[in-house]
Motif scaffolding. Structure first.
Motif, PDB file in Angstrom:
ATOM      1  N   TYR A 126       0.850  -1.200   0.000  1.00 19.59           N
ATOM      2  CA  TYR A 126       0.000   0.000   0.000  1.00 19.59           C
ATOM      3  C   TYR A 126       0.887   1.253   0.000  1.00 19.59           C
ATOM      4  CZ  TYR A 126      -3.407   3.369   1.833  1.00 19.59           C
ATOM      5  OH  TYR A 126      -4.205   4.462   2.021  1.00 19.59           O
ATOM      6  N   VAL A 127       0.684   2.133  -0.974  1.00 20.87           N
ATOM      7  CA  VAL A 127       1.627   3.239  -1.180  1.00 20.87           C
ATOM      8  C   VAL A 127       1.235   4.471  -0.369  1.00 20.87           C
ATOM      9  CG1 VAL A 127       2.737   4.694  -2.897  1.00 20.87           C
ATOM     10  CG2 VAL A 127       2.019   2.422  -3.538  1.00 20.87           C
ATOM     11  N   ALA A 128       2.191   4.952   0.439  1.00 20.65           N
ATOM     12  CA  ALA A 128       1.969   6.177   1.226  1.00 20.65           C
ATOM     13  C   ALA A 128       3.333   6.796   1.518  1.00 20.65           C
ATOM     14  CB  ALA A 128       1.230   5.842   2.511  1.00 20.65           C
ATOM     15  N   HIS A 168     -10.281   4.269   2.883  1.00 17.83           N
ATOM     16  CA  HIS A 168      -9.757   3.600   1.687  1.00 17.83           C
ATOM     17  C   HIS A 168      -8.647   2.622   2.063  1.00 17.83           C
ATOM     18  CE1 HIS A 168     -12.132   6.215  -0.757  1.00 17.83           C
ATOM     19  NE2 HIS A 168     -11.418   7.288  -0.586  1.00 17.83           N
ATOM     20  N   LEU A 169      -8.405   2.428   3.346  1.00 18.19           N
ATOM     21  CA  LEU A 169      -7.366   1.469   3.730  1.00 18.19           C
ATOM     22  C   LEU A 169      -7.822   0.052   3.391  1.00 18.19           C
ATOM     23  CD1 LEU A 169      -6.316   2.745   7.294  1.00 18.19           C
ATOM     24  CD2 LEU A 169      -5.069   3.015   5.144  1.00 18.19           C
ATOM     25  N   PRO A 170      -6.877  -0.813   3.013  1.00 16.79           N
ATOM     26  CA  PRO A 170      -7.259  -2.215   2.825  1.00 16.79           C
ATOM     27  C   PRO A 170      -7.639  -2.825   4.173  1.00 16.79           C
ATOM     28  CG  PRO A 170      -4.875  -1.924   2.580  1.00 16.79           C
ATOM     29  CD  PRO A 170      -5.459  -0.554   2.745  1.00 16.79           C
ATOM     30  N   LEU A 171      -8.428  -3.878   4.135  1.00 15.09           N
ATOM     31  CA  LEU A 171      -8.951  -4.443   5.391  1.00 15.09           C
ATOM     32  C   LEU A 171      -7.848  -4.803   6.379  1.00 15.09           C
ATOM     33  CD1 LEU A 171     -11.911  -6.706   4.203  1.00 15.09           C
ATOM     34  CD2 LEU A 171     -12.047  -4.669   5.661  1.00 15.09           C
ATOM     35  N   HIS A 172      -6.706  -5.320   5.875  1.00 19.59           N
ATOM     36  CA  HIS A 172      -5.683  -5.752   6.824  1.00 19.59           C
ATOM     37  C   HIS A 172      -5.006  -4.583   7.533  1.00 19.59           C
ATOM     38  CE1 HIS A 172      -3.407  -5.307   3.003  1.00 19.59           C
ATOM     39  NE2 HIS A 172      -2.466  -4.836   3.788  1.00 19.59           N
ATOM     40  N   MET A 173      -5.231  -3.359   7.059  1.00 22.59           N
ATOM     41  CA  MET A 173      -4.685  -2.195   7.766  1.00 22.59           C
ATOM     42  C   MET A 173      -5.740  -1.545   8.668  1.00 22.59           C
ATOM     43  SD  MET A 173      -2.213  -0.631   4.779  1.00 22.59           S
ATOM     44  CE  MET A 173      -1.738   0.856   5.630  1.00 22.59           C
ATOM     45  N   PRO A 194      -5.155  -6.288  -4.773  1.00 24.80           N
ATOM     46  CA  PRO A 194      -5.057  -6.840  -3.421  1.00 24.80           C
ATOM     47  C   PRO A 194      -6.147  -6.298  -2.488  1.00 24.80           C
ATOM     48  CG  PRO A 194      -2.887  -6.224  -4.224  1.00 24.80           C
ATOM     49  CD  PRO A 194      -3.880  -5.701  -5.221  1.00 24.80           C
ATOM     50  N   HIS A 195      -6.480  -5.009  -2.648  1.00 28.28           N
ATOM     51  CA  HIS A 195      -7.525  -4.373  -1.830  1.00 28.28           C
ATOM     52  C   HIS A 195      -8.871  -5.050  -2.076  1.00 28.28           C
ATOM     53  CE1 HIS A 195      -9.981  -1.138  -0.141  1.00 28.28           C
ATOM     54  NE2 HIS A 195      -8.897  -0.466   0.217  1.00 28.28           N
ATOM     55  N   VAL A 196      -9.200  -5.179  -3.358  1.00 25.81           N
ATOM     56  CA  VAL A 196     -10.511  -5.703  -3.729  1.00 25.81           C
ATOM     57  C   VAL A 196     -10.622  -7.193  -3.377  1.00 25.81           C
ATOM     58  CG1 VAL A 196     -12.046  -6.167  -5.686  1.00 25.81           C
ATOM     59  CG2 VAL A 196     -10.740  -4.033  -5.602  1.00 25.81           C
ATOM     60  N   LEU A 197      -9.577  -7.928  -3.691  1.00 26.15           N
ATOM     61  CA  LEU A 197      -9.679  -9.388  -3.492  1.00 26.15           C
ATOM     62  C   LEU A 197      -9.694  -9.751  -2.009  1.00 26.15           C
ATOM     63  CD1 LEU A 197      -7.396 -10.581  -6.417  1.00 26.15           C
ATOM     64  CD2 LEU A 197      -9.887 -10.845  -6.231  1.00 26.15           C
ATOM     65  N   GLU A 198      -9.053  -8.952  -1.190  1.00 24.79           N
ATOM     66  CA  GLU A 198      -9.111  -9.220   0.252  1.00 24.79           C
ATOM     67  C   GLU A 198     -10.563  -9.073   0.743  1.00 24.79           C
ATOM     68  OE1 GLU A 198      -6.865  -6.524   2.762  1.00 24.79           O
ATOM     69  OE2 GLU A 198      -7.063  -7.897   4.478  1.00 24.79           O
ATOM     70  N   ALA A 199     -11.229  -8.043   0.286  1.00 28.07           N
ATOM     71  CA  ALA A 199     -12.635  -7.852   0.686  1.00 28.07           C
ATOM     72  C   ALA A 199     -13.525  -8.921   0.054  1.00 28.07           C
ATOM     73  CB  ALA A 199     -13.100  -6.457   0.283  1.00 28.07           C
ATOM     74  N   TRP A 200     -13.248  -9.241  -1.189  1.00 33.85           N
ATOM     75  CA  TRP A 200     -14.025 -10.258  -1.912  1.00 33.85           C
ATOM     76  C   TRP A 200     -14.002 -11.600  -1.156  1.00 33.85           C
ATOM     77  CZ3 TRP A 200     -17.636 -11.008  -5.344  1.00 33.85           C
ATOM     78  CH2 TRP A 200     -17.684 -12.168  -6.121  1.00 33.85           C
ATOM     79  N   ARG A 201     -12.830 -11.945  -0.615  1.00 36.57           N
ATOM     80  CA  ARG A 201     -12.717 -13.206   0.131  1.00 36.57           C
ATOM     81  C   ARG A 201     -13.564 -13.183   1.410  1.00 36.57           C
ATOM     82  NH1 ARG A 201      -7.339 -12.852  -1.891  1.00 36.57           N
ATOM     83  NH2 ARG A 201      -6.600 -11.767  -0.037  1.00 36.57           N
ATOM     84  N   GLN A 202     -13.907 -11.981   1.874  1.00 37.16           N
ATOM     85  CA  GLN A 202     -14.718 -11.858   3.103  1.00 37.16           C
ATOM     86  C   GLN A 202     -16.192 -11.629   2.785  1.00 37.16           C
ATOM     87  OE1 GLN A 202     -13.762 -12.317   6.082  1.00 37.16           O
ATOM     88  NE2 GLN A 202     -11.534 -12.039   6.106  1.00 37.16           N
ATOM     89  N   ARG A 203     -16.579 -11.811   1.508  1.00 37.71           N
ATOM     90  CA  ARG A 203     -17.922 -11.370   1.115  1.00 37.71           C
ATOM     91  C   ARG A 203     -19.035 -12.146   1.807  1.00 37.71           C
ATOM     92  NH1 ARG A 203     -15.683 -14.542  -2.536  1.00 37.71           N
ATOM     93  NH2 ARG A 203     -16.852 -16.045  -3.796  1.00 37.71           N
ATOM     94  N   HIS A 204     -18.750 -13.342   2.336  1.00 42.48           N
ATOM     95  CA  HIS A 204     -19.797 -14.111   3.007  1.00 42.48           C
ATOM     96  C   HIS A 204     -19.803 -13.888   4.515  1.00 42.48           C
ATOM     97  CE1 HIS A 204     -20.527 -15.906  -0.806  1.00 42.48           C
ATOM     98  NE2 HIS A 204     -19.358 -16.510  -0.867  1.00 42.48           N
ATOM     99  N   HIS A 205     -18.874 -13.082   5.007  1.00 43.85           N
ATOM    100  CA  HIS A 205     -18.884 -12.784   6.446  1.00 43.85           C
ATOM    101  C   HIS A 205     -20.212 -12.072   6.764  1.00 43.85           C
ATOM    102  CE1 HIS A 205     -17.910 -11.115  10.345  1.00 43.85           C
ATOM    103  NE2 HIS A 205     -16.775 -11.785  10.363  1.00 43.85           N
TER     104      HIS A 205
END
Ligand code: A3P
Length: 354
Positions: A55-57, A161-166, A226-237
């Motif tokens: 993640y770029v900052a 806008h942070l990815p879920l793991h952050m 990576p941002h989108v797919l991390e959330a996508w993997r949690q879509r059934h939570h």
């Protein structure tokens, strides 16, 4: 009155502060040169990748990220988690209105940044801009940048806008998360315009160069997949609702009903009609409480007031901008990244359906 014989309620134990697990990995060489060339604010400060997705900052952002990682989360809080330009603002308005039982008057008495805490805005803004706001006289910008989340009434509405793991590790098991994504071709065009609108991009940054930067994740708050797919993997939570911009375009009322169900709300048919009307692009783009017009008058932005944050609101606008070569690159990248994920995007919607 308090019963003096009773022991006072014990204060809840302060939670143990979690270390933010990732150090900045400074961008160097060609990658730094490409990014610094495109985004002048970062030339002096340099740039770094954080965490597994890179993640770029800015390199000095780690203390901020540690703060965000330790944000308290309570049941009842709602987080709108997105990549920029995927329909964040649209979703914020939708969620806020549903959660507040269609309080249209309330939505027209507070600007969006007063209704939602923009989690990482301070830590991802170039130091020069941050200091200008801190030392300046604009109360709205100062509020957005420096008021702690604790100063807000609960439940908290958070935009990030942070990815879920952050995000705080207990987020998904505690609060509700609404995630919206949009096809990356339209995101790329919308982001390109956005960065020019707020003068974050060098004036001579071409779309051709930007497409390469976008694909390589060399734009702040990217990389995309990576941002989108991390959330996508949690879509059934059970606490996660995963939405597509294009679904809202095709069937806004039906998707409002989906969000309502997720939030445990039961709007009437009449309220659903009113929400769909209120949230339609033609209305939202003229709604000053939502459309970011306020920013042109704030210390935060050097934006051109003639250019609009609510630009076109279309699906398939990329076709008006990409050359065949840009499209070839984008398509190849999407195919590689999406293979085996089960995720796919709608890239175009007939004009009469949007
Ligand atoms: P365009 O630049 O393609 O017009 P975000 O809020 O995540 O930054 O997303 C902004 C994008 O969503 C902009 O896209 C904006 O016009 C679009 N948008 C906002 N509200 C919308 C609505 N009600 N209908 C369709 N698009 C909308």
């Amino acid at each position: 009155m308090a019963d003096p014989a009773r022991e006072p309620e014990p204060e809840p134990e302060p939670e143990e502060r979690l270390p933010f697990p990732w150090d900045p990995v400074p961008l160097a060489g060609e990658r730094l040169a490409r990014m610094a060339g495109a985004f002048p604010d970062y030339r002096e400060e340099g740039l770094a990748g954080f965490g597994p997705s890179g993640y770029v900052a800015m390199p000095d952002s780690k203390p901020f990220f540690e703060e965000y990682y330790n944000t308290p989360v309570h049941p009842g809080d709602i987080w709108v988690v997105t990549l920029p330009k995927c329909g964040t603002t649209w979703t914020q308005e939708l969620v806020w209105l549903l959660q507040n039982d269609c309080d249209f008057e309330g939505a027209k008495s507070m600007l969006m940044p007063d209704r939602y805490h923009f989690l990482e805005i301070t830590g991802v803004t170039a130091r020069s801009v941050r200091e200008k706001i801190r030392d300046g006289e604009d109360p709205l910008s100062r509020r957005i940048f420096f008021d702690p989340i604790e100063s807000r009434p609960r439940p908290w509405f958070v935009k990030t806008h942070l990815p879920l793991h952050m995000c705080p590790p207990k987020l998904l098991d505690t609060a509700k998360v609404v995630y919206i994504v949009r096809n990356p071709k339209d995101v790329c065009i919308s982001y390109y315009h956005h960065l020019h609108l707020y003068n974050e991009a060098a004036a001579d940054l071409t779309l051709e160069t930007f497409v390469d930067l976008f694909i390589d994740g060399l734009v702040t708050q990217l990389p995309f997949f990576p941002h989108v797919l991390e959330a996508w993997r949690q879509r059934h939570h059970p606490n996660m609702l995963f939405l597509f911009f294009e679904d809202l375009k095709k069937d806004l009322r039906g998707n409002i009903a989906r969000v309502a169900e997720f939030l445990g709300k039961t709007p009437t048919d009449e309220q659903l009609d009113k929400l769909a009307e209120h949230l339609h692009f033609s209305n939202l783009k003229n709604n000053p409480w939502v459309n970011w017009e306020w920013i042109a008058k704030s210390a935060w932005s050097t934006g051109d007031p003639n250019k609009k944050f609510m630009r076109k609101g279309k699906t398939g606008d990329w076709k008006n901008h990409f050359t065949p070569e840009m499209d070839r690159k984008m398509t190849g990248w999407m195919e590689r990244e999406l293979e085996g994920t089960g995720l796919s995007f709608v890239l175009d919607i007939p004009e009469e359906q949007q």
